[in-house]
Write a protein that holds these residues in place. Structure first.
Motif, PDB file in Angstrom:
ATOM      1  N   GLN A 167       1.070   6.515   7.750  1.00  0.00           N
ATOM      2  CA  GLN A 167       0.424   7.640   8.418  1.00  0.00           C
ATOM      3  C   GLN A 167       1.204   7.953   9.685  1.00  0.00           C
ATOM      4  O   GLN A 167       1.461   7.059  10.508  1.00  0.00           O
ATOM      5  N   MET A 196      -3.349  10.164   4.850  1.00  0.00           N
ATOM      6  CA  MET A 196      -2.715   8.878   4.592  1.00  0.00           C
ATOM      7  C   MET A 196      -2.220   8.874   3.156  1.00  0.00           C
ATOM      8  O   MET A 196      -2.882   9.427   2.270  1.00  0.00           O
ATOM      9  N   ARG A 239      -6.150  -1.968  15.103  1.00  0.00           N
ATOM     10  CA  ARG A 239      -5.497  -2.518  13.911  1.00  0.00           C
ATOM     11  C   ARG A 239      -4.036  -2.844  14.204  1.00  0.00           C
ATOM     12  O   ARG A 239      -3.313  -2.050  14.830  1.00  0.00           O
ATOM     13  N   HIS A 255      -1.709   2.352  10.207  1.00  0.00           N
ATOM     14  CA  HIS A 255      -1.951   2.552   8.772  1.00  0.00           C
ATOM     15  C   HIS A 255      -0.587   2.614   8.092  1.00  0.00           C
ATOM     16  O   HIS A 255      -0.018   3.688   7.851  1.00  0.00           O
ATOM     17  N   ASN A 291      -3.185  -7.800   7.869  1.00  0.00           N
ATOM     18  CA  ASN A 291      -4.043  -6.961   8.700  1.00  0.00           C
ATOM     19  C   ASN A 291      -4.683  -7.808   9.784  1.00  0.00           C
ATOM     20  O   ASN A 291      -5.235  -8.878   9.508  1.00  0.00           O
ATOM     21  N   GLU A 304      -1.316   6.132   0.333  1.00  0.00           N
ATOM     22  CA  GLU A 304      -1.418   4.707   0.042  1.00  0.00           C
ATOM     23  C   GLU A 304      -0.698   4.344  -1.255  1.00  0.00           C
ATOM     24  O   GLU A 304      -0.435   5.192  -2.107  1.00  0.00           O
ATOM     25  N   GLU A 331      -1.479  11.950  12.247  1.00  0.00           N
ATOM     26  CA  GLU A 331      -2.505  11.656  11.241  1.00  0.00           C
ATOM     27  C   GLU A 331      -2.307  12.443   9.945  1.00  0.00           C
ATOM     28  O   GLU A 331      -3.242  12.957   9.353  1.00  0.00           O
ATOM     29  N   ARG A 373       1.257   0.288   5.135  1.00  0.00           N
ATOM     30  CA  ARG A 373       0.899  -0.819   4.249  1.00  0.00           C
ATOM     31  C   ARG A 373       1.379  -0.608   2.809  1.00  0.00           C
ATOM     32  O   ARG A 373       1.965   0.392   2.470  1.00  0.00           O
ATOM     33  N   THR A 391      -0.715  -4.191  11.906  1.00  0.00           N
ATOM     34  CA  THR A 391      -0.278  -4.501  10.544  1.00  0.00           C
ATOM     35  C   THR A 391       1.161  -5.004  10.545  1.00  0.00           C
ATOM     36  O   THR A 391       1.965  -4.652  11.411  1.00  0.00           O
TER      37      THR A 391
END
Length: 419
Positions: free
Chosen positions: A163, A202, A104, A143, A97, A204, A167, A145, A106
């Protein structure tokens, strides 16, 4: 009195969150975890902590942290990922990150580990080829990850939580022949998924694995992931058949019905799977342990997880000798039962009630979670502030952080029949 559990992994100091890179070699269990050692008194610096235990023994030995956010591509955090043990070599995969002008950035990266089982707990070398995936695929935000890597036939497969640019949450796949060069395969397409999950922003911590169902002997794909909504963070699983990128869903369920459970990691274990989860939730760090003892959150006990009739069942891997932890086993049948965790001042801190007709309630102060359950064995454990319950022979599991009245130690798990 300390809130710190004896058998649930907690950080020496600072903040713990997601379990990472679970590696089982013979009966030695290595668990890495998201660790911010200076939290909350220093700027955020999330790396990977490292601890080891013998499976079934339950006493954790802390080793030096494995990763710190020190490289240009991870200067603002070494985020979650997984491990691969292949041809005697351990490799870690994680998300780097970085913040650039407030934005951001990544990437997905490799760490080669030497001498993991040695006295130093391993030596960690980031690959010179990092980043192996530099940024998200087209159509996705940063986003992007939590890589989970596993063997799929002749190739390696990586699943990543993502994401979309609109969104909404998604899971994407990559494939590799050598663990270093990765090709984007696309996004998983789900068929017969509940419509409500499409409103999450999102997804995760995905875990994708194949399990053989004990009921029919057939193999199915199981995907565990954490959909995030504006007002809640959840952990669910789907069971079905994966054909290319098409996932035909037969089961969609919540994985744990307690008050704190998130970001679990699963690895193959014998014919089943082994799992640990984070007994916490994003943004909920204000607990009594932080001010009084300088740490926050713990992981669950290891759990054996298996597939039976299209559903995941869970069994706590209890330490063989569990001095300092309360354990109570109760058989659920047609008789109502109230089970309460009582501190040594006779104040209840957590309760489980069974109505005798198929409904369980998990209560902590004014918070009550209800779930349908089948009859069978209920196992109730209390270890410091960590409370875990399985019921219906593993049909339902629940994890909650429970802090006793005035810091009093737990006295007993009290069972009242016929309530």
């Amino acid at each position: 009195m300390t809130y710190r559990p004896n058998y649930h992994l907690s950080p020496p100091s600072g903040r713990l969150n997601d379990p990472n890179g679970i590696t089982l070699i013979d009966d030695t269990l290595h668990v890495f975890y998201q660790h911010d050692p200076g939290f909350p008194h220093a700027p955020k610096r999330t790396g990977w902590g490292h601890a080891v235990t013998t499976l079934g023994e339950g006493i954790w030995r802390h080793l030096p942290d494995a990763l710190y956010p020190d490289f240009p591509y991870d200067a603002n955090g070494c985020y979650s990922g997984s491990s691969v043990f292949h041809e005697g070599q351990v490799r870690l995969f994680y998300t780097g990150n970085l913040k650039v002008n407030g934005e951001r950035v990544t990437s997905q990266n490799i760490v080669d580990v030497d001498d993991l089982t040695g006295p130093a707990g391993g030596f960690y070398r980031r690959s010179a080829k990092n980043p192996i995936i530099d940024g998200p695929a087209e159509g996705y935000t940063a986003h992007y990850r939590d890589p989970q890597v596993s063997r799929e036939g002749e190739r390696w497969r990586m699943v990543i939580g993502a994401q979309r640019t609109d969104e909404t949450g998604a899971i994407v796949l990559y494939f590799s022949d050598d663990l270093e060069s990765w090709d984007f395969a696309g996004e998983l397409r789900f068929h017969d998924m509940p419509e409500a999950v499409s409103h999450s922003y999102m997804w995760e911590c995905p875990n994708l694995l194949t399990l053989r169902d004990r009921a029919d002997g057939q193999e199915y794909q199981v995907l565990v992931f954490c959909p995030q909504y504006p007002e809640s963070d959840q952990c669910v699983y789907v069971v079905g058949r994966l054909d290319g990128l098409d996932f035909h869903v037969t089961t969609y369920r919540t994985l744990d019905h307690g008050h704190e459970f998130y970001a679990p990691q699963l690895i193959p274990y014998e014919e089943d799977a082994l799992m640990l989860g984070w007994m916490g939730l994003p943004g909920r760090d204000d607990t009594p342990t932080l001010e009084s003892e300088g740490w926050v959150h713990q992981l669950t006990l290891p759990r054996r997880v298996w597939l039976d009739g299209g559903l995941l069942f869970q069994e706590l891997v209890l330490p063989r000798s569990h001095e300092g932890m309360l354990v109570k086993s109760v058989e659920l049948d047609q008789t109502p039962v109230l089970i309460e965790l009582i501190d040594d001042s006779s104040v209840p801190g957590f309760s489980v009630s069974w109505d005798g007709e198929g409904v369980l309630e998990f209560g902590r102060e004014s918070e009550v979670n209800r779930v349908a359950c089948i009859p069978g064995q209920l196992v109730f454990t209390a270890d410091g502030c960590a409370v875990e319950v399985t019921a219906g022979n593993g049909y339902v599991a629940a994890s909650s952080a429970v802090f006793s009245s005035g810091g009093n130690p737990w006295g007993e798990i009290q069972v009242t029949q016929g309530t």
